[in-house]
Design a protein around this motif. Structure first.
Motif, PDB file in Angstrom:
ATOM      1  N   LYS A 177       0.807  -1.224   0.000  1.00  0.00           N
ATOM      2  CA  LYS A 177       0.000   0.000   0.000  1.00  0.00           C
ATOM      3  C   LYS A 177       0.839   1.273   0.000  1.00  0.00           C
ATOM      4  CE  LYS A 177      -3.902   2.372   2.109  1.00  0.00           C
ATOM      5  NZ  LYS A 177      -4.991   2.324   3.121  1.00  0.00           N
ATOM      6  N   THR A 181       0.624   4.124  -2.887  1.00  0.00           N
ATOM      7  CA  THR A 181       0.303   5.485  -2.460  1.00  0.00           C
ATOM      8  C   THR A 181       1.391   6.451  -2.901  1.00  0.00           C
ATOM      9  OG1 THR A 181      -0.881   4.625  -0.529  1.00  0.00           O
ATOM     10  CG2 THR A 181      -0.242   6.940  -0.471  1.00  0.00           C
ATOM     11  N   ASP A 182       2.632   5.996  -2.826  1.00  0.00           N
ATOM     12  CA  ASP A 182       3.779   6.803  -3.262  1.00  0.00           C
ATOM     13  C   ASP A 182       3.710   7.060  -4.775  1.00  0.00           C
ATOM     14  OD1 ASP A 182       6.098   8.208  -3.186  1.00  0.00           O
ATOM     15  OD2 ASP A 182       7.379   6.553  -2.555  1.00  0.00           O
ATOM     16  N   LYS A 184       0.980   7.193  -6.621  1.00  0.00           N
ATOM     17  CA  LYS A 184      -0.088   8.168  -6.834  1.00  0.00           C
ATOM     18  C   LYS A 184       0.396   9.580  -6.499  1.00  0.00           C
ATOM     19  CE  LYS A 184      -4.795   9.423  -5.463  1.00  0.00           C
ATOM     20  NZ  LYS A 184      -5.972   9.079  -4.617  1.00  0.00           N
ATOM     21  N   SER A 185       1.136   9.702  -5.407  1.00  0.00           N
ATOM     22  CA  SER A 185       1.626  11.017  -4.984  1.00  0.00           C
ATOM     23  C   SER A 185       2.636  11.603  -5.963  1.00  0.00           C
ATOM     24  CB  SER A 185       2.267  10.917  -3.595  1.00  0.00           C
ATOM     25  OG  SER A 185       1.321  10.466  -2.642  1.00  0.00           O
ATOM     26  N   TRP A 192      -2.509  10.893 -12.893  1.00  0.00           N
ATOM     27  CA  TRP A 192      -3.147   9.872 -12.060  1.00  0.00           C
ATOM     28  C   TRP A 192      -4.403   9.337 -12.731  1.00  0.00           C
ATOM     29  CZ3 TRP A 192      -3.232   6.073  -8.987  1.00  0.00           C
ATOM     30  CH2 TRP A 192      -4.398   5.693  -8.308  1.00  0.00           C
ATOM     31  N   TRP A 205      -5.272  -0.989  -7.647  1.00  0.00           N
ATOM     32  CA  TRP A 205      -5.487   0.219  -6.853  1.00  0.00           C
ATOM     33  C   TRP A 205      -6.661   0.101  -5.889  1.00  0.00           C
ATOM     34  CZ3 TRP A 205      -1.381   3.118  -7.899  1.00  0.00           C
ATOM     35  CH2 TRP A 205      -0.831   3.096  -9.186  1.00  0.00           C
ATOM     36  N   TYR A 208      -6.632  -1.177  -2.348  1.00  0.00           N
ATOM     37  CA  TYR A 208      -5.969  -0.377  -1.306  1.00  0.00           C
ATOM     38  C   TYR A 208      -6.641   0.983  -1.139  1.00  0.00           C
ATOM     39  CZ  TYR A 208      -2.543  -4.028  -1.986  1.00  0.00           C
ATOM     40  OH  TYR A 208      -1.937  -5.255  -2.075  1.00  0.00           O
ATOM     41  N   LEU A 210      -7.435   3.198  -3.414  1.00  0.00           N
ATOM     42  CA  LEU A 210      -6.875   4.263  -4.226  1.00  0.00           C
ATOM     43  C   LEU A 210      -7.650   4.419  -5.527  1.00  0.00           C
ATOM     44  CD1 LEU A 210      -3.103   3.352  -3.759  1.00  0.00           C
ATOM     45  CD2 LEU A 210      -4.379   5.168  -2.589  1.00  0.00           C
TER      46      LEU A 210
END
Length: 210
Positions: A177, A181-182, A184-185, A192, A205, A208, A210
């Motif tokens: 996760k 998440t990293d 996406k950031s 995205w 995704w 999790y 996202l």
């Protein structure tokens, strides 16, 4: 008839009856044993049927975890080849960056898969940069273990199997996760959306949030 003749006849009849009884008992006894053996065999059958027919290998476990927790973009056969390539690179003590850059070769992809990856463009490049940064420490950890096994005389097959075991061990939700998440950031909002739409199968995704 004289009494002696009657007595002799009675004894003869008694002997005949005794012999007949013995023969009957002998003939029925194997039947009982056979039935008992059959019953024991039948009783044993369920336990035999309950035994696992095939064993899941370490590599198959790793493939299952990848498809369950990370991506459904690749087939089982493709993932098997990727894991073999990873094991071969680690066994040969290949530097991480060199291995990572060639881990997924074009010849294992279908034309459709190659087109999908090409359509992701820059967002995919950014995603791979995150994966590289995140996975490198674990690659080095696996390499250290494998090199120690080689030095101790363990076979190549043993070393490969250990790579699969450690790769499967790495793949747990609490570790995956933060990586996703990293990724996406690292992307802009537009990038995205591109990854989320065109690369829905590339990473799981939704598993999790996202």
């Amino acid at each position: 008839m004289p009494r002696t003749s009657l007595l002799a006849a009675a004894l003869a009849v008694s002997v005949c009856l005794a012999n007949a009884s013995a023969v009957s008992a002998a003939s029925s006894s194997p039947t009982r044993i056979s039935m008992g053996a059959t019953h024991a065999s039948m009783s044993a059958e369920p336990s035999l049927l309950q035994r696992p027919q095939t064993l899941v290998t370490s590599k198959q476990k790793a493939v299952i975890k990848i498809r369950t927790l990370l991506t459904t973009f690749f087939t089982d056969q493709q993932l098997s080849k990727i894991l073999d390539k990873l094991a071969e690179d680690i066994y040969a003590n290949k530097p991480f960056k060199e291995s990572f850059a060639t881990l997924i070769t074009p010849n294992i992809l279908t034309a459709s898969q190659a087109a999908n990856l090409a359509n992701l463009g820059l967002p995919l490049t950014k995603a791979l940069a995150v994966l590289s940064r995140r996975f490198e420490p674990y690659y080095l950890s696996i390499s250290k273990k494998i090199l120690a096994m080689k030095s101790s005389g363990r076979t190549k097959a043993d070393c490969f199997d250990q790579v699969y075991v450690m790769a499967a061990g790495y793949l747990i939700k609490v570790r995956i996760k933060p990586v996703l998440t990293d990724i996406k950031s690292s992307l802009t909002s537009k990038e995205w959306q591109t990854v989320r739409t065109r690369g829905a199968a590339l990473f799981l995704w939704s598993g999790y949030g996202l």
